[in-house]
Design a protein around this motif. Sequence first.
Motif, PDB file in Angstrom:
ATOM      1  N   GLN A 145      64.901  24.097  54.286  1.00 19.44           N
ATOM      2  CA  GLN A 145      66.323  24.313  54.579  1.00 19.44           C
ATOM      3  C   GLN A 145      66.893  25.392  53.661  1.00 19.44           C
ATOM      4  O   GLN A 145      67.203  25.123  52.495  1.00 19.44           O
ATOM      5  N   PRO A 146      67.039  26.625  54.141  1.00 11.17           N
ATOM      6  CA  PRO A 146      67.536  27.716  53.288  1.00 11.17           C
ATOM      7  C   PRO A 146      68.990  27.535  52.839  1.00 11.17           C
ATOM      8  O   PRO A 146      69.393  28.126  51.835  1.00 11.17           O
ATOM      9  N   SER A 147      69.773  26.725  53.534  1.00 10.84           N
ATOM     10  CA  SER A 147      71.207  26.645  53.249  1.00 10.84           C
ATOM     11  C   SER A 147      71.522  26.089  51.865  1.00 10.84           C
ATOM     12  O   SER A 147      72.532  26.463  51.249  1.00 10.84           O
ATOM     13  N   ILE A 148      70.690  25.195  51.337  1.00  8.95           N
ATOM     14  CA  ILE A 148      70.997  24.557  50.051  1.00  8.95           C
ATOM     15  C   ILE A 148      70.482  25.358  48.860  1.00  8.95           C
ATOM     16  O   ILE A 148      70.913  25.132  47.720  1.00  8.95           O
ATOM     17  N   TRP A 149      69.580  26.287  49.074  1.00 12.12           N
ATOM     18  CA  TRP A 149      68.881  26.922  47.963  1.00 12.12           C
ATOM     19  C   TRP A 149      69.690  27.957  47.195  1.00 12.12           C
ATOM     20  O   TRP A 149      69.533  28.075  45.980  1.00 12.12           O
ATOM     21  N   PRO A 150      70.551  28.770  47.815  1.00 12.42           N
ATOM     22  CA  PRO A 150      71.349  29.698  46.992  1.00 12.42           C
ATOM     23  C   PRO A 150      72.163  29.000  45.914  1.00 12.42           C
ATOM     24  O   PRO A 150      72.140  29.413  44.743  1.00 12.42           O
ATOM     25  N   SER A 151      72.851  27.931  46.274  1.00 10.37           N
ATOM     26  CA  SER A 151      73.643  27.192  45.279  1.00 10.37           C
ATOM     27  C   SER A 151      72.744  26.558  44.231  1.00 10.37           C
ATOM     28  O   SER A 151      73.056  26.567  43.024  1.00 10.37           O
ATOM     29  N   LEU A 152      71.601  26.012  44.660  1.00 11.54           N
ATOM     30  CA  LEU A 152      70.689  25.363  43.728  1.00 11.54           C
ATOM     31  C   LEU A 152      70.108  26.364  42.736  1.00 11.54           C
ATOM     32  O   LEU A 152      70.023  26.089  41.524  1.00 11.54           O
ATOM     33  N   LEU A 153      69.741  27.546  43.205  1.00 14.33           N
ATOM     34  CA  LEU A 153      69.176  28.563  42.319  1.00 14.33           C
ATOM     35  C   LEU A 153      70.207  29.054  41.307  1.00 14.33           C
ATOM     36  O   LEU A 153      69.883  29.295  40.137  1.00 14.33           O
ATOM     37  N   ILE A 154      71.447  29.208  41.741  1.00 12.97           N
ATOM     38  CA  ILE A 154      72.514  29.638  40.827  1.00 12.97           C
ATOM     39  C   ILE A 154      72.749  28.588  39.743  1.00 12.97           C
ATOM     40  O   ILE A 154      72.888  28.908  38.560  1.00 12.97           O
ATOM     41  N   ILE A 155      72.796  27.318  40.144  1.00 12.64           N
ATOM     42  CA  ILE A 155      73.016  26.235  39.177  1.00 12.64           C
ATOM     43  C   ILE A 155      71.867  26.177  38.167  1.00 12.64           C
ATOM     44  O   ILE A 155      72.090  26.016  36.960  1.00 12.64           O
ATOM     45  N   LEU A 156      70.635  26.301  38.645  1.00 11.08           N
ATOM     46  CA  LEU A 156      69.483  26.247  37.747  1.00 11.08           C
ATOM     47  C   LEU A 156      69.481  27.406  36.768  1.00 11.08           C
ATOM     48  O   LEU A 156      69.146  27.239  35.583  1.00 11.08           O
ATOM     49  N   ASN A 157      69.854  28.593  37.239  1.00  7.12           N
ATOM     50  CA  ASN A 157      69.901  29.754  36.351  1.00  7.12           C
ATOM     51  C   ASN A 157      70.938  29.568  35.249  1.00  7.12           C
ATOM     52  O   ASN A 157      70.668  29.851  34.074  1.00  7.12           O
ATOM     53  N   ILE A 158      72.120  29.087  35.617  1.00  2.00           N
ATOM     54  CA  ILE A 158      73.168  28.854  34.614  1.00  2.00           C
ATOM     55  C   ILE A 158      72.737  27.770  33.639  1.00  2.00           C
ATOM     56  O   ILE A 158      72.908  27.900  32.419  1.00  2.00           O
ATOM     57  N   TRP A 159      72.164  26.699  34.165  1.00  2.00           N
ATOM     58  CA  TRP A 159      71.728  25.576  33.328  1.00  2.00           C
ATOM     59  C   TRP A 159      70.696  26.012  32.291  1.00  2.00           C
ATOM     60  O   TRP A 159      70.720  25.576  31.146  1.00  2.00           O
ATOM     61  N   LYS A 160      69.794  26.902  32.684  1.00  2.00           N
ATOM     62  CA  LYS A 160      68.707  27.306  31.798  1.00  2.00           C
ATOM     63  C   LYS A 160      69.129  28.385  30.805  1.00  2.00           C
ATOM     64  O   LYS A 160      68.619  28.436  29.684  1.00  2.00           O
ATOM     65  N   VAL A 194      66.380  33.671  51.533  1.00  5.91           N
ATOM     66  CA  VAL A 194      67.239  33.379  50.382  1.00  5.91           C
ATOM     67  C   VAL A 194      66.498  33.437  49.048  1.00  5.91           C
ATOM     68  O   VAL A 194      67.134  33.341  47.992  1.00  5.91           O
ATOM     69  N   THR A 195      65.178  33.614  49.056  1.00  5.11           N
ATOM     70  CA  THR A 195      64.426  33.644  47.800  1.00  5.11           C
ATOM     71  C   THR A 195      63.606  34.911  47.605  1.00  5.11           C
ATOM     72  O   THR A 195      63.070  35.121  46.513  1.00  5.11           O
ATOM     73  N   GLU A 196      63.509  35.759  48.622  1.00  7.73           N
ATOM     74  CA  GLU A 196      62.690  36.964  48.495  1.00  7.73           C
ATOM     75  C   GLU A 196      63.451  38.039  47.715  1.00  7.73           C
ATOM     76  O   GLU A 196      64.463  38.560  48.164  1.00  7.73           O
ATOM     77  N   THR A 197      62.973  38.367  46.525  1.00  5.49           N
ATOM     78  CA  THR A 197      63.540  39.427  45.700  1.00  5.49           C
ATOM     79  C   THR A 197      62.467  40.485  45.436  1.00  5.49           C
ATOM     80  O   THR A 197      61.326  40.345  45.878  1.00  5.49           O
ATOM     81  N   LEU A 198      62.824  41.533  44.715  1.00 13.09           N
ATOM     82  CA  LEU A 198      61.870  42.605  44.466  1.00 13.09           C
ATOM     83  C   LEU A 198      60.634  42.109  43.716  1.00 13.09           C
ATOM     84  O   LEU A 198      59.505  42.483  44.041  1.00 13.09           O
ATOM     85  N   ASP A 199      60.842  41.250  42.720  1.00 17.27           N
ATOM     86  CA  ASP A 199      59.700  40.748  41.953  1.00 17.27           C
ATOM     87  C   ASP A 199      58.787  39.882  42.813  1.00 17.27           C
ATOM     88  O   ASP A 199      57.559  39.976  42.716  1.00 17.27           O
ATOM     89  N   VAL A 200      59.374  39.041  43.653  1.00 13.22           N
ATOM     90  CA  VAL A 200      58.573  38.196  44.540  1.00 13.22           C
ATOM     91  C   VAL A 200      57.856  39.054  45.578  1.00 13.22           C
ATOM     92  O   VAL A 200      56.686  38.803  45.913  1.00 13.22           O
ATOM     93  N   TYR A 201      58.537  40.087  46.081  1.00 17.35           N
ATOM     94  CA  TYR A 201      57.921  40.989  47.055  1.00 17.35           C
ATOM     95  C   TYR A 201      56.710  41.698  46.459  1.00 17.35           C
ATOM     96  O   TYR A 201      55.658  41.819  47.098  1.00 17.35           O
ATOM     97  N   ILE A 202      56.846  42.170  45.208  1.00 18.98           N
ATOM     98  CA  ILE A 202      55.733  42.855  44.549  1.00 18.98           C
ATOM     99  C   ILE A 202      54.556  41.901  44.356  1.00 18.98           C
ATOM    100  O   ILE A 202      53.394  42.261  44.573  1.00 18.98           O
ATOM    101  N   TRP A 203      54.848  40.677  43.980  1.00 19.07           N
ATOM    102  CA  TRP A 203      53.788  39.676  43.803  1.00 19.07           C
ATOM    103  C   TRP A 203      53.071  39.393  45.120  1.00 19.07           C
ATOM    104  O   TRP A 203      51.837  39.358  45.178  1.00 19.07           O
TER     105      TRP A 203
END
Length: 324
Positions: free
Chosen positions: A177-192, A271-280
């Motif tokens: 479910q892509p809909s929940i992941w943007p918010s979850l990733l933002i929260i995890l980044n701030i938390w860490k 919602v998760t594909e970024t430049l670093d993930v694309y290169i990998w």
Amino acid sequence: MKTRESRADKKKWKAHTRRRFRKGDLELTTLAIPSFVWYICFSYLPMFGIIIAFVSFKFQPGQSFFANLVTSPWSGLKNFEFLFSSNSAWIILRNTLGYNLLFIVLNVLVPTVLAIMISQLRSKKIAKTTQTFMFLPYFMSWVVVAYFVEAFLNYDFGFLNTVRDSMGMGKELWYLQPSIWPSLLIILNIWKSMGYGMVVYLAAISGIDGTLYEAALIDGASKWQRIRFITLPMLKVTMIMMFLLSVGRIFYSDFGLFYQVPKGSASLFEVTETLDVYIWRALGQTTNISMPSAAAFVQSAAGCLTILLSNWIVRKVDKDSAIM
């Protein structure tokens, strides 16, 4: 006559102020040699590999890496054309820039607010304990965080699905479910990352002259007024510095956050594909390393230009706040 005397005085002053290599300089130079060698070996010599982005690199059996690099046919900008003409280019750039813009803003605001709140605590023991607990996630690997997230979101034994199943609501495939992941990733980044930023701002707050607060208190300033007119202006330089350092990596993304935590799920590509993930992924799916090298080159060049532009804008607004 006076002109000759002034010129002679200037020569004497230059000779007097001319730096000489002293014993203290030798000690500092000796201490700097390991760092200098490290940067030469791991930062400057590998820059020779930039050539890979402009050739069609092919492995030839029986030849060394440098021999393959030299004999590979020149392709010019074809690798870059493939990167920007692909259907996923817009998604990759949107995710990379969109997430990082939010991270930059939130990772300046949230740690600043937390640092100010902790600095206002009267009990130093509570303040240090709170600071320690907030700083601990910074040292935690994303692999470990991914297991914690899976403990909540796993379909079979995850906490959320267990609760939903006990309430008769049924289980959900959260990793599809892509809909929940943007918010979850933002929260995890701030938390860490908030603990690290909070420590930086707390150090800046501790360096503020206490007599300023005493004078404001005598003048009848409230706590909010002391924060607004003393603390925040004194933190401006630190906030700008942290902002510029973050802007320099706006084209980079935390690989662990965007690949390890979602477990590389293809269903979350949008919602998760970024430049670093694309290169990998490109390195794992193709034997032609020229296209991933072109993407990494664009990433580095764009990041360098971004930080130079941001620093130029800051210098125009407030010269003293610029870092270069």
